[in-house]
Design an enzyme around this catalytic site. Sequence first.
Site, short mmCIF file in Angstrom:
data_model
loop_
_atom_site.label_atom_id
_atom_site.label_comp_id
_atom_site.label_asym_id
_atom_site.label_seq_id
_atom_site.Cartn_x
_atom_site.Cartn_y
_atom_site.Cartn_z
N CYS A 78 -2.95 2.48 37.13
CA CYS A 78 -3.04 3.06 38.47
C CYS A 78 -3.97 2.28 39.39
O CYS A 78 -4.05 2.58 40.57
CB CYS A 78 -3.47 4.52 38.38
SG CYS A 78 -5.19 4.71 37.88
N CYS A 121 -10.54 5.00 32.71
CA CYS A 121 -10.02 5.02 34.07
C CYS A 121 -10.48 6.35 34.67
O CYS A 121 -10.32 7.40 34.06
CB CYS A 121 -8.50 4.95 34.02
SG CYS A 121 -7.70 5.58 35.50
N ALA A 149 0.84 -1.21 0.00
CA ALA A 149 0.00 0.00 0.00
C ALA A 149 0.87 1.25 0.00
O ALA A 149 0.61 2.21 -0.72
CB ALA A 149 -0.92 -0.02 1.21
N TYR A 177 -2.73 -16.91 -17.89
CA TYR A 177 -3.86 -16.01 -18.04
C TYR A 177 -3.86 -15.16 -19.30
O TYR A 177 -4.83 -14.49 -19.60
CB TYR A 177 -4.03 -15.12 -16.81
CG TYR A 177 -2.78 -14.47 -16.28
CD1 TYR A 177 -2.07 -13.55 -17.02
CD2 TYR A 177 -2.33 -14.77 -14.98
CE1 TYR A 177 -0.93 -12.95 -16.52
CE2 TYR A 177 -1.19 -14.17 -14.47
CZ TYR A 177 -0.49 -13.26 -15.24
OH TYR A 177 0.64 -12.67 -14.75
N CYS A 215 -8.03 0.01 36.31
CA CYS A 215 -7.03 0.55 35.39
C CYS A 215 -5.73 -0.24 35.53
O CYS A 215 -5.25 -0.46 36.64
CB CYS A 215 -6.78 2.02 35.68
SG CYS A 215 -5.38 2.71 34.77
N LYS A 267 -6.21 -11.27 -9.20
CA LYS A 267 -4.84 -10.83 -9.48
C LYS A 267 -3.92 -11.63 -8.57
O LYS A 267 -3.84 -11.38 -7.36
CB LYS A 267 -4.69 -9.33 -9.24
CG LYS A 267 -3.35 -8.80 -9.69
CD LYS A 267 -3.37 -7.29 -9.74
CE LYS A 267 -2.11 -6.74 -10.37
NZ LYS A 267 -0.89 -7.11 -9.66
N ASP A 309 -0.84 -12.97 -6.73
CA ASP A 309 0.33 -12.26 -6.24
C ASP A 309 1.55 -13.16 -6.30
O ASP A 309 1.93 -13.79 -5.32
CB ASP A 309 0.05 -11.80 -4.81
CG ASP A 309 0.89 -10.61 -4.43
OD1 ASP A 309 1.64 -10.11 -5.30
OD2 ASP A 309 0.79 -10.18 -3.28
N GLU A 338 1.42 -16.57 -14.15
CA GLU A 338 2.01 -16.23 -12.86
C GLU A 338 2.50 -17.49 -12.16
O GLU A 338 1.76 -18.47 -12.04
CB GLU A 338 0.91 -15.57 -12.01
CG GLU A 338 1.42 -14.72 -10.91
CD GLU A 338 1.73 -13.28 -11.36
OE1 GLU A 338 1.63 -12.98 -12.58
OE2 GLU A 338 2.09 -12.49 -10.49
N LYS A 340 -7.41 -3.08 -7.17
CA LYS A 340 -6.65 -3.64 -6.05
C LYS A 340 -7.47 -3.72 -4.75
O LYS A 340 -8.35 -2.89 -4.52
CB LYS A 340 -5.41 -2.77 -5.78
CG LYS A 340 -4.45 -2.67 -6.96
CD LYS A 340 -3.54 -3.87 -7.09
CE LYS A 340 -2.43 -3.89 -6.09
NZ LYS A 340 -1.15 -3.35 -6.55
N CYS A 357 -3.72 9.44 37.29
CA CYS A 357 -3.25 8.19 36.69
C CYS A 357 -2.00 8.53 35.88
O CYS A 357 -2.06 9.35 34.95
CB CYS A 357 -4.33 7.58 35.80
SG CYS A 357 -3.72 6.22 34.79
N GLU A 381 -10.69 -11.56 -13.30
CA GLU A 381 -9.84 -12.65 -12.80
C GLU A 381 -9.20 -12.20 -11.50
O GLU A 381 -8.98 -11.01 -11.30
CB GLU A 381 -8.69 -12.91 -13.80
CG GLU A 381 -9.15 -13.25 -15.18
CD GLU A 381 -7.97 -13.24 -16.18
OE1 GLU A 381 -6.80 -13.37 -15.76
OE2 GLU A 381 -8.24 -13.08 -17.38
S1 IVH Z 1 -2.69 -9.99 -17.41
C1 IVH Z 1 -0.16 -6.24 -19.01
N1 IVH Z 1 -3.90 -11.25 -15.49
O1 IVH Z 1 -0.05 -8.47 -12.39
C2 IVH Z 1 0.21 -7.51 -18.31
N2 IVH Z 1 -1.83 -10.20 -14.96
O2 IVH Z 1 0.45 -5.64 -12.14
C3 IVH Z 1 -1.02 -8.08 -17.72
N3 IVH Z 1 -1.07 -10.59 -12.66
O3 IVH Z 1 2.68 -8.37 -14.55
C4 IVH Z 1 -1.03 -9.53 -17.63
N4 IVH Z 1 -2.77 -11.84 -12.07
O4 IVH Z 1 2.36 -10.43 -13.05
C5 IVH Z 1 -2.83 -10.52 -15.82
N5 IVH Z 1 -5.07 -12.47 -13.93
C6 IVH Z 1 -4.00 -11.75 -14.25
C7 IVH Z 1 -2.97 -11.47 -13.34
C8 IVH Z 1 -1.90 -10.68 -13.73
C9 IVH Z 1 -1.62 -11.31 -11.68
C10 IVH Z 1 0.19 -9.84 -12.52
C11 IVH Z 1 1.16 -9.99 -13.64
C12 IVH Z 1 1.38 -8.59 -14.14
C13 IVH Z 1 1.04 -7.80 -12.93
C14 IVH Z 1 0.68 -6.38 -13.27
#
Ligand code: IVH
Length: 666
Positions: A404, A419, A38, A220, A401, A113, A115, A168, A309, A425, A111
């Site tokens: 104290c 308290c 973040a 993906y 408390c 994302k 990690d 990924e 996100k 205190c 989809e």
């Molecule tokens: S599509 C333009 N689909 O997120 C490239 N990416 O922040 C996009 N990632 O580099 C690829 N899940 O490593 C796509 N369902 C998903 C994904 C995904 C994770 C990652 C990937 C990409 C990064 C971008």
Amino acid sequence: MPKKLDLFAKTEHDALMKSLREWDIAYHTKDAPVVDDATYDVAKRRAKELETEYPELAAGKNSVAQNVGAPVSREFKNYPHSIPMLSISDVFTEDEVTDWLKKNPDEVFMEPKVDGVSFSARYENGILIRALTRGNGTLGEDITENIKTIAEVPQNIPVRGIIEIRGEVYLSRADFFKLNEEAETTGAKPFANPRNAAAGSLRQLDPRITARRRLRAFAYTYGEVSTRDWATQSEFFDRLEEWGFKTTRGWCKVAQTQEEIQAHYNHMMEIRSDIPFDIDGLVIKVNDIETQEKLGATANSPRWEIAYKFPAARGITVLRDITIQVGRTGVLTPVAELEPINIGGVVVSRATLHNADEIARKDFRIGDRVVVQRAGDVIPQVVETLEHAPNSRPYRFPTKCSVCGADVVQESDKVARRCINALSCPAQLTRELEHFVSRKGFDIEGLGSKQIEKFVELGWLKSPADIWKLVSAHGEVLRRMDGFGEKSVANLDASIRARSKIDLHRLLFAIGIPEVGEATAKLLAREFGTLDALRAATKERLTEIPGIGEVMADEITKFFNAASTAAALDELLTHLAVKNPTNSTPGTGHSTLFDKKIVLTGTLARHTRDKAREILENLGAKVQTSVSAKTDIVIAGADAGGKLDDAQKLGVTIWGEEEFENAIEN
Ligand code: IVH
């Protein structure tokens, strides 16, 4: 609107880029992040924002616009990607999704994302011939042998011609924990999170090491492709599965409306901890491939997809103990003492449990396995219990408390427990004094938390007034104390004396009236002009002031009417000369700028135009773009032009930067 570059923007941008670069290296090259996602995202966003505002910044080499992803590691052989591996633009709010949908109103495919670490695997006539990391987006590292150790990436697929499958590599959370347990027994350094473990495992020069890590992979998307026989992203997922790849299909959704998108997003956020691998948001893609191709990409990212996100990172750990912190106003806050856990790159060992009700409602018990969440720089919090410890009992909130020993009460209309011992205190007294000397209050240099704690413990500080007696009464001992000495005592004395003349609003902030922060303190100072006038104010009089509600008015009158506070305040005043505001406006309750029609022109040294406008509007002013006879004030910075002339012609009041600063100060 693009703007001409100024020094402030450039300095801020430089600093952001410097941090981002350091964080990138820590994250990508060392697989050991130093900040959470973040924090990273916020910095990157701000840098991008500046680049949009000042195109010169984006054009420079040291910009977000010119950089995608990590520097390429030297040990691996590098190959160019036939089609660059871009990144995806991030969005965080529903509004941003709305904006994106305005440009992309068609059906979308959503989809998770994942990690992990992205890869691109090139197949020629169905045979895996090369796999690359993303690298810097243009050049990738050759990880062919490493990818071949992952069973979930087929080495042969029934496709003629060329196709590059992208996806990924990741570790399930369970396998990540196992890996770290093993690391513990062998004395190796544990990984911060599954993603770093996956990256570290994949980028092994010796693929035999990769083979021992339980790496998995989802596919993906695709890069270069000689023939495409799918019309949509969802259809492409079908192909991927036919060819033997794993996809996240079970967690995907086709959506037509923003409502559906948001519902799926919320749902995914809820089930996030039940998914066996880490995800940090959703990727929303225009489903129709032809539309995707028409939309194309900017230099950094495709237009047809965004990453929506999730707001916070979570982790699971053990609640070792619950301790109680006593705040300035005596409120007892329960604190979770946790088995330290790395959440998004930051080790968390304490988190807030909010209050007694929350503990009861969620039935947190000592020994529980709990979910902990942190987002940006907010205090980490315990979200829920996954499993109670065997033989555990519900937590009983203390009735005395913890510092104290005085009684703890719960006011009928509030959740908080307090308290009752007030400044007797030591915990409350310490917090109160810390607040008193803080930057927005008396701002006394050389009197920090450590010193205050010590002086409270020694019994030298029993109320704020005692600060002015510190040196005269205890100077001798103080000079001989560890960490002090002749010079620092003299300095402390001087900085206390320097603050004996104090602005009324600082005094009002410092004395710690419940509910009264800096803004209200300023409002009260302006409205009443003197402390005596405020002390005499009734609840009715207070609630007449816009911005002061029933609760605040109640707290303020209670505060000044309490005998103990009155005595402490009177004693304090014997040491002070209070500076009353010069431009107080009794009866209006507003800033002098309230309702004034103001025009900004020229360059201000201390604020950007936007910032200045925001400040003025917050004070109730109406900021206009052109000068007319009705304009009240023209604020003219350096190089002011036509608007300044207009103001002079029309006889409108003209302020320089200094007058502006003075007006917003008070
Ligand atoms: S599509 C333009 N689909 O997120 C490239 N990416 O922040 C996009 N990632 O580099 C690829 N899940 O490593 C796509 N369902 C998903 C994904 C995904 C994770 C990652 C990937 C990409 C990064 C971008």
